[in-house]
Design a protein around this motif. Structure first.
Motif, PDB file in Angstrom:
ATOM      1  N   LYS A 190     -16.372  -4.718 -18.268  1.00 36.19           N
ATOM      2  CA  LYS A 190     -16.677  -3.988 -17.037  1.00 36.19           C
ATOM      3  C   LYS A 190     -16.308  -4.836 -15.822  1.00 36.19           C
ATOM      4  O   LYS A 190     -15.740  -4.346 -14.837  1.00 36.19           O
ATOM      5  CB  LYS A 190     -18.173  -3.642 -16.997  1.00 36.19           C
ATOM      6  N   PHE A 191     -16.607  -6.121 -15.893  1.00 34.68           N
ATOM      7  CA  PHE A 191     -16.298  -7.076 -14.830  1.00 34.68           C
ATOM      8  C   PHE A 191     -14.793  -7.115 -14.574  1.00 34.68           C
ATOM      9  O   PHE A 191     -14.335  -7.042 -13.440  1.00 34.68           O
ATOM     10  CB  PHE A 191     -16.808  -8.455 -15.281  1.00 34.68           C
ATOM     11  N   ILE A 192     -14.015  -7.205 -15.662  1.00 37.64           N
ATOM     12  CA  ILE A 192     -12.557  -7.285 -15.558  1.00 37.64           C
ATOM     13  C   ILE A 192     -11.968  -5.976 -15.039  1.00 37.64           C
ATOM     14  O   ILE A 192     -11.047  -5.976 -14.213  1.00 37.64           O
ATOM     15  CB  ILE A 192     -11.933  -7.623 -16.936  1.00 37.64           C
ATOM     16  N   LYS A 193     -12.504  -4.856 -15.497  1.00 37.55           N
ATOM     17  CA  LYS A 193     -12.003  -3.551 -15.049  1.00 37.55           C
ATOM     18  C   LYS A 193     -12.223  -3.362 -13.556  1.00 37.55           C
ATOM     19  O   LYS A 193     -11.352  -2.861 -12.841  1.00 37.55           O
ATOM     20  CB  LYS A 193     -12.702  -2.435 -15.834  1.00 37.55           C
ATOM     21  N   GLU A 194     -13.390  -3.783 -13.063  1.00 39.36           N
ATOM     22  CA  GLU A 194     -13.675  -3.677 -11.631  1.00 39.36           C
ATOM     23  C   GLU A 194     -12.736  -4.544 -10.803  1.00 39.36           C
ATOM     24  O   GLU A 194     -12.366  -4.181  -9.692  1.00 39.36           O
ATOM     25  CB  GLU A 194     -15.125  -4.087 -11.360  1.00 39.36           C
ATOM     26  N   LEU A 195     -12.357  -5.684 -11.354  1.00 37.96           N
ATOM     27  CA  LEU A 195     -11.476  -6.599 -10.635  1.00 37.96           C
ATOM     28  C   LEU A 195     -10.088  -5.994 -10.446  1.00 37.96           C
ATOM     29  O   LEU A 195      -9.389  -6.309  -9.479  1.00 37.96           O
ATOM     30  CB  LEU A 195     -11.376  -7.930 -11.385  1.00 37.96           C
ATOM     31  N   GLU A 196      -9.665  -5.127 -11.354  1.00 40.28           N
ATOM     32  CA  GLU A 196      -8.343  -4.499 -11.268  1.00 40.28           C
ATOM     33  C   GLU A 196      -8.274  -3.462 -10.146  1.00 40.28           C
ATOM     34  O   GLU A 196      -7.205  -3.174  -9.630  1.00 40.28           O
ATOM     35  CB  GLU A 196      -7.990  -3.827 -12.599  1.00 40.28           C
ATOM     36  N   GLU A 197      -9.399  -2.891  -9.776  1.00 37.19           N
ATOM     37  CA  GLU A 197      -9.421  -1.867  -8.730  1.00 37.19           C
ATOM     38  C   GLU A 197      -9.175  -2.499  -7.365  1.00 37.19           C
ATOM     39  O   GLU A 197      -9.492  -3.663  -7.139  1.00 37.19           O
ATOM     40  CB  GLU A 197     -10.762  -1.137  -8.754  1.00 37.19           C
ATOM     41  N   ILE A 198      -8.609  -1.699  -6.462  1.00 37.32           N
ATOM     42  CA  ILE A 198      -8.293  -2.198  -5.119  1.00 37.32           C
ATOM     43  C   ILE A 198      -9.304  -1.626  -4.141  1.00 37.32           C
ATOM     44  O   ILE A 198      -9.396  -0.405  -3.987  1.00 37.32           O
ATOM     45  CB  ILE A 198      -6.862  -1.811  -4.708  1.00 37.32           C
ATOM     46  N   PRO A 199     -10.084  -2.475  -3.469  1.00 41.35           N
ATOM     47  CA  PRO A 199     -11.136  -1.977  -2.576  1.00 41.35           C
ATOM     48  C   PRO A 199     -10.589  -1.225  -1.373  1.00 41.35           C
ATOM     49  O   PRO A 199      -9.488  -1.518  -0.885  1.00 41.35           O
ATOM     50  CB  PRO A 199     -11.871  -3.254  -2.152  1.00 41.35           C
ATOM     51  N   ASP A 200     -11.374  -0.283  -0.901  1.00 39.63           N
ATOM     52  CA  ASP A 200     -10.980   0.537   0.239  1.00 39.63           C
ATOM     53  C   ASP A 200     -11.404  -0.132   1.545  1.00 39.63           C
ATOM     54  O   ASP A 200     -12.087   0.455   2.384  1.00 39.63           O
ATOM     55  CB  ASP A 200     -11.609   1.928   0.110  1.00 39.63           C
ATOM     56  N   VAL A 201     -11.006  -1.385   1.689  1.00 37.47           N
ATOM     57  CA  VAL A 201     -11.235  -2.163   2.912  1.00 37.47           C
ATOM     58  C   VAL A 201      -9.981  -2.999   3.145  1.00 37.47           C
ATOM     59  O   VAL A 201      -9.189  -3.197   2.222  1.00 37.47           O
ATOM     60  CB  VAL A 201     -12.464  -3.103   2.773  1.00 37.47           C
ATOM     61  N   PRO A 202      -9.757  -3.493   4.381  1.00 38.86           N
ATOM     62  CA  PRO A 202      -8.604  -4.376   4.607  1.00 38.86           C
ATOM     63  C   PRO A 202      -8.675  -5.590   3.681  1.00 38.86           C
ATOM     64  O   PRO A 202      -9.746  -6.181   3.487  1.00 38.86           O
ATOM     65  CB  PRO A 202      -8.762  -4.785   6.074  1.00 38.86           C
ATOM     66  N   VAL A 203      -7.535  -5.957   3.110  1.00 40.53           N
ATOM     67  CA  VAL A 203      -7.474  -7.069   2.152  1.00 40.53           C
ATOM     68  C   VAL A 203      -6.402  -8.074   2.593  1.00 40.53           C
ATOM     69  O   VAL A 203      -5.281  -7.688   2.917  1.00 40.53           O
ATOM     70  CB  VAL A 203      -7.138  -6.564   0.731  1.00 40.53           C
ATOM     71  N   LYS A 224      -2.466  -7.436   2.970  1.00 40.83           N
ATOM     72  CA  LYS A 224      -1.501  -8.484   3.314  1.00 40.83           C
ATOM     73  C   LYS A 224      -1.586  -9.642   2.321  1.00 40.83           C
ATOM     74  O   LYS A 224      -2.681 -10.050   1.916  1.00 40.83           O
ATOM     75  CB  LYS A 224      -1.772  -9.026   4.730  1.00 40.83           C
ATOM     76  N   ASN A 225      -0.431 -10.186   1.965  1.00 35.30           N
ATOM     77  CA  ASN A 225      -0.346 -11.416   1.177  1.00 35.30           C
ATOM     78  C   ASN A 225       0.284 -12.480   2.063  1.00 35.30           C
ATOM     79  O   ASN A 225       1.368 -12.260   2.621  1.00 35.30           O
ATOM     80  CB  ASN A 225       0.509 -11.206  -0.077  1.00 35.30           C
ATOM     81  N   ILE A 226      -0.376 -13.615   2.200  1.00 40.25           N
ATOM     82  CA  ILE A 226       0.121 -14.669   3.084  1.00 40.25           C
ATOM     83  C   ILE A 226       0.258 -15.973   2.300  1.00 40.25           C
ATOM     84  O   ILE A 226      -0.710 -16.482   1.730  1.00 40.25           O
ATOM     85  CB  ILE A 226      -0.821 -14.872   4.290  1.00 40.25           C
ATOM     86  N   GLU A 227       1.485 -16.501   2.291  1.00 43.74           N
ATOM     87  CA  GLU A 227       1.763 -17.742   1.568  1.00 43.74           C
ATOM     88  C   GLU A 227       1.525 -18.955   2.460  1.00 43.74           C
ATOM     89  O   GLU A 227       1.859 -18.946   3.652  1.00 43.74           O
ATOM     90  CB  GLU A 227       3.202 -17.749   1.057  1.00 43.74           C
TER      91      GLU A 227
END
Length: 386
Positions: free
Chosen positions: A282-295, A322-325
């Motif tokens: 359940k923990f892993i499945k939740e981690l795969e979801e993308i939250p409906d907030v700015p990320v 956004k992904n920032i390196e």
């Protein structure tokens, strides 16, 4: 953009065919596909591709195989989840004819299975990156001298921020980040749960803390998690988007954890007393979801502990992802000036909708890989001239 155009040209053909397989006309199929890509970062390009009638001449299985082939050529990528989500949205459209949903269902299932297979091929960080982790000692020691000179773009909002430390770390690990955020105007909160063992039993206590901060400020709380702390932060953001302002992760594996390859896997298994495969599903499945907030996901390609691709979210899904390196090691990200700047600027930008401006901000860009990836001498002249 060229890589994206190649992928989205192939996928757009497939998406149109899937919509038409539900008994829709070409005109209606185009309308459906465009609406399913609404607010997508490449929306304008996709609309242009849809206007090309040549896109839909091939059979659906051929288009499916071609799209999968393009994904295999580009290799593992979190952004493929965007394509799965779009196909799923099209699949949920009411068919024009009874019994015409079977093809769309099968395409979705096959595409999802193939993408999951492709994304298991992310390699463990190379030995060179593992050895480079020793520089984290220098990063932490040097930060004591560098810290006073890091520019501070005042937020002056007193907005609440809850910070979560990395695996095997505690609140001391986030000291520099917390101090810096306070200095620019944020109200920071520790996680206060001792050493982070990434145990799902910590979640209820963290959610209680979120509730307390939310009630105290009567406004949403921003979550910042480093490495394993980002795992908790993302799951909480998924569960309580009504109380979370935004999510910022620092070198955190935000997807694909079940099959993630890491050079420290044996030590982690030793400390946990069981195989990493034996995780809370359940923990892993939740981690795969993308939250409906700015990320905002901060990562480094020279990470010696985690495969950096696992630390990036699906930036093509929404404009507020956004992904920032940054340059640096994994263990040194808590004492990295670029990380401190990125966290503070991202928090403020997502709250106010305004990016920091001025010559100092332009000079700061010199310390990020994105600047050095630009071609030509113009990248230097653009620092001072628009």
């Amino acid at each position: 953009m060229e890589n994206n155009k190649t992928l989205y040209t192939s996928f757009t053909k497939l998406a149109l065919k899937v919509a038409m397989s539900k008994g829709l006309t070409l005109l209606k199929a185009k309308d459906i596909v465009i609406r399913k890509f609404e607010l997508h970062p490449f929306e304008e390009m996709i609309i242009g591709l849809i206007d090309d009638n040549k896109l839909i001449k091939k059979e659906i299985n051929t288009l499916l195989n071609e799209c999968i082939s393009v994904c295999e050529d580009f290799g593992p990528d979190r952004d493929y989840v965007t394509l799965i989500i779009v196909l799923d949205r099209i699949n949920k459209v009411k068919p024009a004819k009874k019994g015409s949903n079977e093809i769309a269902n099968q395409v979705l299932i096959t595409f999802k299975e193939k993408i999951e297979e492709i994304n298991t091929r992310i390699e463990s960080p190379p030995l060179f990156n593992v050895l480079l982790e020793t520089r984290s000692v220098v990063e932490w020691v040097s930060m004591f001298g560098i810290y006073p000179f890091i520019p501070k773009h005042k937020a002056s909002k007193n907005r609440p921020v809850l910070l979560m430390p990395p695996y095997l770390g505690n609140d001391l690990s986030t000291t520099f980040v917390r101090n810096y955020l306070r200095s620019v105007g944020f109200k920071t909160y520790k996680w206060e749960l001792g050493v982070n063992m990434i145990n799902s039993k910590s979640l209820p206590k963290l959610i209680e803390k979120l509730d307390e901060i939310f009630e105290k400020h009567q406004e949403k709380v921003s979550l910042v998690g480093w490495s394993g702390g980002g795992i908790f932060a993302k799951i909480i953001a998924n569960r309580h988007p009504d109380k979370v302002e935004q999510l910022i992760t620092i070198g955190s594996p935000v997807w694909g954890v079940k099959n993630m390859k890491t050079p420290v896997v044996r030590s982690l298994e030793f400390l946990r007393g069981r195989k990493l495969k034996e995780r809370n599903d359940k923990f892993i499945k939740e981690l795969e979801e993308i939250p409906d907030v700015p990320v905002t996901c901060i990562y480094t390609k020279t990470d010696g502990l985690l495969p950096w691709k696992h630390c990036m979210e699906a930036e093509t899904l929404r404009k507020d992802i956004k992904n920032i390196e940054v340059f640096g090691s994994h263990c040194g990200m808590g004492a990295n000036a670029s990380v401190l700047l990125t966290v503070a600027n991202s928090l403020n930008t997502n709250i106010t909708g305004k990016k920091p401006e001025g010559i100092i901000t332009k000079v700061e860009s010199l310390f990020f890989p994105e600047f050095w990836e630009q071609k030509g001498i113009s990248k230097f002249t653009n620092l001072f001239f628009s």
